[in-house]
Scaffold this motif. Structure first.
Motif, PDB file in Angstrom:
ATOM      1  N   CYS A 137       0.940  -1.243   0.078  1.00  0.00           N
ATOM      2  CA  CYS A 137      -0.006  -0.195  -0.073  1.00  0.00           C
ATOM      3  C   CYS A 137       0.941   1.182   0.102  1.00  0.00           C
ATOM      4  N   LYS A 191       0.265   4.096   0.856  1.00  0.00           N
ATOM      5  CA  LYS A 191       0.174   5.141   1.728  1.00  0.00           C
ATOM      6  C   LYS A 191       0.797   4.570   3.219  1.00  0.00           C
ATOM      7  N   CYS A 192       0.701   3.194   3.375  1.00  0.00           N
ATOM      8  CA  CYS A 192       1.417   2.486   4.299  1.00  0.00           C
ATOM      9  C   CYS A 192       2.926   2.926   4.110  1.00  0.00           C
ATOM     10  N   CYS A 198      -6.254  -2.619   1.506  1.00  0.00           N
ATOM     11  CA  CYS A 198      -5.610  -2.111   2.759  1.00  0.00           C
ATOM     12  C   CYS A 198      -6.484  -1.992   3.616  1.00  0.00           C
ATOM     13  N   ARG A 250      -5.944  -1.086   6.691  1.00  0.00           N
ATOM     14  CA  ARG A 250      -5.565   0.269   7.390  1.00  0.00           C
ATOM     15  C   ARG A 250      -5.888   1.600   7.099  1.00  0.00           C
ATOM     16  N   HIS A 251      -5.919   1.587   5.546  1.00  0.00           N
ATOM     17  CA  HIS A 251      -6.448   2.880   4.704  1.00  0.00           C
ATOM     18  C   HIS A 251      -7.812   2.678   4.195  1.00  0.00           C
TER      19      HIS A 251
HETATM   20 ZN   LIG Z   1      -2.395   1.195   3.862  1.00  0.00          ZN
END
Ligand SMILES: [Zn+2]
Length: 82
Positions: free
Chosen positions: A19, A21-22, A55, A57-58
């Motif tokens: 990801c 962003k991660c 993802c 998380r996002h």
């Molecule tokens: Zn992410």
């Protein structure tokens, strides 16, 4: 390892799917995780058109592979090396 062990079932990943962003958060040092893999929370699964990496998380798409109607060979066996 025996010679008849199916080599395609060994870890042969050459390019991780991550990801973005991660990855940015991990590289900026915004996490306590030791690795990007441990920081990422990725789901992988089949969809109506192919296979998607998501993802958690996002809450966003990482990759969505369109099989374009093709049926691909898949091996779901999880064999352990002796
Ligand atoms: Zn992410």
């Amino acid at each position: 390892m025996s010679d008849d062990f199916p080599q395609n079932l060994l870890n042969s990943i050459s390019h991780q799917i991550v990801c973005s962003k991660c990855e940015a958060e991990f590289l900026a040092g915004l996490t306590d995780s030791a690795s990007l893999q441990s920081y990422s929370q990725l789901d992988v699964g089949f969809t109506d058109i192919g296979l998607q990496v998501w993802c958690r998380r996002h809450d966003g798409n990482v990759a969505h592979i369109d099989f374009d109607g093709n049926t691909l060979q898949t091996d779901f066996r999880c064999l352990e090396k002796k």
